[in-house]
Design an enzyme around this catalytic site. Structure first.
Site, PDB file in Angstrom:
ATOM      1  N   GLN A 249      -3.569  10.934   2.961  1.00  0.00           N
ATOM      2  CA  GLN A 249      -3.656   9.753   2.103  1.00  0.00           C
ATOM      3  C   GLN A 249      -5.083   9.496   1.624  1.00  0.00           C
ATOM      4  OE1 GLN A 249      -0.991   7.788   0.895  1.00  0.00           O
ATOM      5  NE2 GLN A 249      -0.028   9.667   1.616  1.00  0.00           N
ATOM      6  N   HIS A 320       1.211   1.381   3.096  1.00  0.00           N
ATOM      7  CA  HIS A 320       2.048   2.320   3.853  1.00  0.00           C
ATOM      8  C   HIS A 320       1.791   2.101   5.342  1.00  0.00           C
ATOM      9  CE1 HIS A 320       0.775   4.447   0.078  1.00  0.00           C
ATOM     10  NE2 HIS A 320       2.088   4.556  -0.047  1.00  0.00           N
ATOM     11  N   HIS A 412      14.258 -39.319 -18.547  1.00  0.00           N
ATOM     12  CA  HIS A 412      15.220 -38.610 -17.706  1.00  0.00           C
ATOM     13  C   HIS A 412      16.343 -39.552 -17.274  1.00  0.00           C
ATOM     14  CE1 HIS A 412      12.125 -35.570 -17.571  1.00  0.00           C
ATOM     15  NE2 HIS A 412      12.862 -34.773 -16.800  1.00  0.00           N
TER      16      HIS A 412
END
Length: 437
Positions: A249, A320, A412
């Site tokens: 890696q 990972h 509302h």
């Protein structure tokens, strides 16, 4: 948590690539204002490419014909695994409808986004797997149009293997563009593309920054930094395998950290002894990349217990996470912060990177604390709906009106009041909040 650093990093990956925002901002503004002409100018300057930006069909077919059959078979193997896993993810999603109360129905729909743009890196390495991971997943999700860009090589164009993989997976249009200009072309809808609703795929610091700056205008898979990998190894692990999994890696480059977490000093010493030999076996430029990454960013941490090992891994939240330790079921149940988990010595991060089926576009730089990697879910909009019948309207409207007035939102409240007036004429309702006392 008791930990000791057997080897500690001497820098951070962020220090290496933190000075690009201004450059990216300027490029995006120039490309948006100047259009395709500016994009082509950047392609010539940065990619060394003056050919067709939209890769013609005949070029794709010629490239496909040049790909060796063994590689085609390998690409198809990987594609099948990735598509099957993506389909399993899609099957785990469902549209929902529920009656919350008599007469009050609500639900959710899953709607694929209209257009996606996939970035496929092509600098030092030809990332065939990134083409598979991004386009295949979008296709399974049902995205209407999938565009892809990949950096062309001077005098050659986009590598034939990438063209074949993109075409095989179902990309609708492929552009020979790299870097910021490639991201911008997809976001702004240049060269006949529909503007992308989401941009996905890994890239260098400039690509990542372009996606970050465009986020909001378009969706993105995640804010991505340099790739990283952590191995958990107890005394049962093979130090030679562990060393190679770290160095395998680290070859991504000098900004890519790799970490070993162990409860065994003997393991730390054995892995350390193997590292130089592993690096020496790599060809250039991989060898130098791995050597620099290990020297500056590699770490080995020794913990007292497996719980300490797990806690440290969760704190790092690696992209990972590879466990090479006894009692894998315990680790799978305990660990909670990672992009993708690899269990046992038989697997390796490279399998997930290339062909196993799980996606390799994953959160980096600790982002696994709050998000997962690329999946069909990134290409689906989960939207909701509701429907109200008369038997639910009385209570729902009255509650809405009272809460709205407590909040000071009279508009509302009135939108609820008028429905009671219309559908229940002559009835009286308590529409104002009661006060104590």
């Amino acid at each position: 948590m008791s930990i000791t650093f057997f080897k500690q990093s001497t820098t951070t990956s962020e220090e290496v690539s933190a000075d690009v925002p201004a450059t990216v901002s300027r490029m995006l503004a120039e490309i948006e204002a100047g259009g395709e002409v500016v994009t082509q100018r950047y392609a010539e300057k940065l990619d060394g490419w003056a050919g067709d930006i939209v890769v013609p069909r005949e070029v794709i077919e010629a490239a496909s014909a040049s790909v060796p059959q063994q590689l085609k078979d390998d690409i198809r193997y990987a594609h099948e695994n990735i598509a099957k896993f993506a389909q399993a993810q899609l099957d785990s999603c469902s549209e929902t409808e529920v009656e919350l109360r008599p007469g009050l129905r609500a639900g959710q729909r899953l709607i694929p986004i209209s257009s996606a743009g996939a970035y496929v890196p092509g600098g030092r390495y030809s990332h065939i797997a990134s083409a598979l991971m991004t386009v295949t997943t979008a296709k399974v999700a049902g995205v209407g149009h999938i565009s892809a860009v990949s950096p062309p090589r001077p005098g050659q164009g986009v590598p034939a293997t990438i063209l074949y993989a993109l075409d095989y997976c179902g990309a609708d249009r492929i552009l020979a563009l790299g870097g910021v200009q490639g991201i911008a072309a997809m976001a702004y809808g240049q060269f006949g593309l529909p503007p992308a609703d989401i941009l996905v795929g890994p890239g260098n610091a400039y690509v990542a920054e372009a996606k970050r700056q465009l986020f909001g205008r378009v969706g993105i898979d995640m804010f991505a930094g340099p790739t990283d990998s952590l191995v958990i190894a107890d005394e049962t692990a093979d130090p030679y395998l562990v060393a190679w999994d770290l160095i395998g890696q680290a070859e991504h480059g000098q900004t890519s950290p790799v970490w070993l977490v162990t409860d065994s000093t003997a393991m730390a010493e054995a892995v350390t002894a193997h590292i130089p030999g592993c690096i020496a076996e790599l060809p250039q430029p991989n060898r130098s990349a791995a050597e620099e990454a290990w020297a500056s960013l590699g770490e080995i941490v020794i913990c007292a217990t497996r719980e300490d090992m797990a806690a440290h891994a969760d704190k790092v939240a690696p992209e990972h996470l590879h466990v090479q330790a006894a009692d894998l079921d315990w680790w799978r149940g305990r660990l909670s912060a990672y992009g993708s988990l690899f269990l046992g010595a038989e697997t390796t991060v490279a399998f997930g990177d290339k062909a196993a089926g799980t996606n390799h576009v994953l959160p980096t730089s600790g982002a696994a604390r709050y998000t997962g990697g690329l999946s069909v879910h990134k290409f689906l909009k989960t939207v909701t709906w509701q429907e109200v019948q008369p038997e639910a309207l009385r209570d729902l409207a009255a509650v809405t009106a009272r809460i709205s007035r407590f909040e000071g939102m009279e508009g509302h409240a009135r939108s609820a009041d008028i429905r009671l007036e219309k559908f229940f004429p002559g009835e009286e309702f308590a529409l104002r909040p009661a006060t104590n006392g």
